[in-house]
Design a protein around this motif. Structure first.
Motif, PDB file in Angstrom:
ATOM      1  N   PRO A   1      16.068  18.519  47.449  1.00 51.37           N
ATOM      2  CA  PRO A   1      16.759  17.663  46.480  1.00 51.37           C
ATOM      3  C   PRO A   1      16.228  17.885  45.062  1.00 51.37           C
ATOM      4  O   PRO A   1      15.020  18.029  44.855  1.00 51.37           O
ATOM      5  N   VAL A   2      17.130  17.903  44.092  1.00 51.54           N
ATOM      6  CA  VAL A   2      16.764  18.184  42.702  1.00 51.54           C
ATOM      7  C   VAL A   2      15.745  17.177  42.185  1.00 51.54           C
ATOM      8  O   VAL A   2      14.719  17.567  41.609  1.00 51.54           O
ATOM      9  N   LEU A   3      15.995  15.900  42.377  1.00 55.68           N
ATOM     10  CA  LEU A   3      15.076  14.886  41.863  1.00 55.68           C
ATOM     11  C   LEU A   3      13.714  14.958  42.542  1.00 55.68           C
ATOM     12  O   LEU A   3      12.690  14.690  41.914  1.00 55.68           O
TER      13      LEU A   3
ATOM     14  N   LEU B   1       4.892  15.037  38.349  1.00 53.25           N
ATOM     15  CA  LEU B   1       3.653  14.434  38.843  1.00 53.25           C
ATOM     16  C   LEU B   1       2.492  15.425  38.761  1.00 53.25           C
ATOM     17  O   LEU B   1       1.405  15.078  38.297  1.00 53.25           O
ATOM     18  N   VAL B   2       2.725  16.652  39.186  1.00 51.56           N
ATOM     19  CA  VAL B   2       1.672  17.671  39.119  1.00 51.56           C
ATOM     20  C   VAL B   2       1.287  17.940  37.669  1.00 51.56           C
ATOM     21  O   VAL B   2       0.109  18.065  37.328  1.00 51.56           O
ATOM     22  N   GLY B   3       2.279  18.016  36.776  1.00 46.81           N
ATOM     23  CA  GLY B   3       1.995  18.267  35.368  1.00 46.81           C
ATOM     24  C   GLY B   3       1.158  17.173  34.739  1.00 46.81           C
ATOM     25  O   GLY B   3       0.183  17.442  34.029  1.00 46.81           O
TER      26      GLY B   3
ATOM     27  N   SER C   1      -2.440  17.055  36.416  1.00 48.65           N
ATOM     28  CA  SER C   1      -3.329  18.187  36.178  1.00 48.65           C
ATOM     29  C   SER C   1      -3.600  18.461  34.707  1.00 48.65           C
ATOM     30  O   SER C   1      -4.503  19.231  34.388  1.00 48.65           O
ATOM     31  N   THR C   2      -2.872  17.833  33.805  1.00 48.55           N
ATOM     32  CA  THR C   2      -3.061  18.119  32.388  1.00 48.55           C
ATOM     33  C   THR C   2      -3.323  16.867  31.567  1.00 48.55           C
ATOM     34  O   THR C   2      -4.362  16.758  30.915  1.00 48.55           O
ATOM     35  N   ALA C   3      -2.410  15.949  31.566  1.00 46.25           N
ATOM     36  CA  ALA C   3      -2.500  14.797  30.668  1.00 46.25           C
ATOM     37  C   ALA C   3      -3.662  13.880  31.028  1.00 46.25           C
ATOM     38  O   ALA C   3      -4.414  13.452  30.147  1.00 46.25           O
ATOM     39  N   ILE C   4      -3.821  13.571  32.295  1.00 47.19           N
ATOM     40  CA  ILE C   4      -4.886  12.648  32.694  1.00 47.19           C
ATOM     41  C   ILE C   4      -6.268  13.244  32.417  1.00 47.19           C
ATOM     42  O   ILE C   4      -7.106  12.581  31.792  1.00 47.19           O
ATOM     43  N   PRO C   5      -6.561  14.490  32.833  1.00 42.79           N
ATOM     44  CA  PRO C   5      -7.882  15.037  32.513  1.00 42.79           C
ATOM     45  C   PRO C   5      -8.142  15.141  31.008  1.00 42.79           C
ATOM     46  O   PRO C   5      -9.256  14.881  30.551  1.00 42.79           O
ATOM     47  N   TYR C   6      -7.135  15.517  30.233  1.00 42.16           N
ATOM     48  CA  TYR C   6      -7.312  15.618  28.782  1.00 42.16           C
ATOM     49  C   TYR C   6      -7.642  14.251  28.195  1.00 42.16           C
ATOM     50  O   TYR C   6      -8.557  14.119  27.380  1.00 42.16           O
ATOM     51  N   ALA C   7      -6.916  13.234  28.606  1.00 43.17           N
ATOM     52  CA  ALA C   7      -7.163  11.885  28.096  1.00 43.17           C
ATOM     53  C   ALA C   7      -8.564  11.412  28.485  1.00 43.17           C
ATOM     54  O   ALA C   7      -9.282  10.829  27.655  1.00 43.17           O
TER      55      ALA C   7
END
Length: 135
Positions: A47-49, A57-59, A62-68
């Motif tokens: 399914p597309v969604l 979720l992975v993005g 793996s990026t925003a939370i560790p950077y913050a």
């Protein structure tokens, strides 16, 4: 990340939010070819969604939370102690790899881990000595 680091080294420093936005734009441009694989997953019946939601979720995870979290820790502990924490990341990864995945480091990797641990211990001792002299 190498491209981002290179750009950051030669660019004028912005605010944390500007740097984060620049990093996300660079990541989007560099990873956009991966859209082909997403399209293939959708073509295979996923399914597309579901595919897009998991990708988002992975993005974020793996990026925003560790950077913050890095920014919060950097402000609280200062640059010198933050650098020591960053130096310990490979050691932490090796320990977690050993405990969780049963990955045993090779002898040369073990030597590197011990060298990092010794360097961090020496640096920490120097910081404590300097604080005692100043205080």
């Amino acid at each position: 990340w190498r491209t981002r680091r290179h750009q950051a080294a030669h660019a004028q420093r912005g605010s944390g939010a500007e740097d984060l936005a620049t990093g996300f734009v660079m990541a989007a441009v560099l990873t956009s070819p991966l859209a082909w694989f997403v399209w293939q997953g959708i073509a295979d019946g996923a399914p597309v969604l579901d595919v897009l939601g998991k990708g988002l979720l992975v993005g974020v995870a793996s990026t925003a939370i560790p950077y913050a979290l890095d920014q919060v820790v950097l402000k609280r502990v200062g640059a010198a102690r933050f650098a020591i924490l960053l130096a310990l990341l490979p050691v932490t990864a090796a320990v977690i790899g050993f405990l969780a995945l049963s990955q045993v480091p090779r002898p040369l990797e073990t030597v590197g881990i011990v060298c990092v641990a010794i360097a961090v211990a020496v640096r920490s001792a120097e910081d404590e000595t300097a604080e005692e002299v100043v205080g």
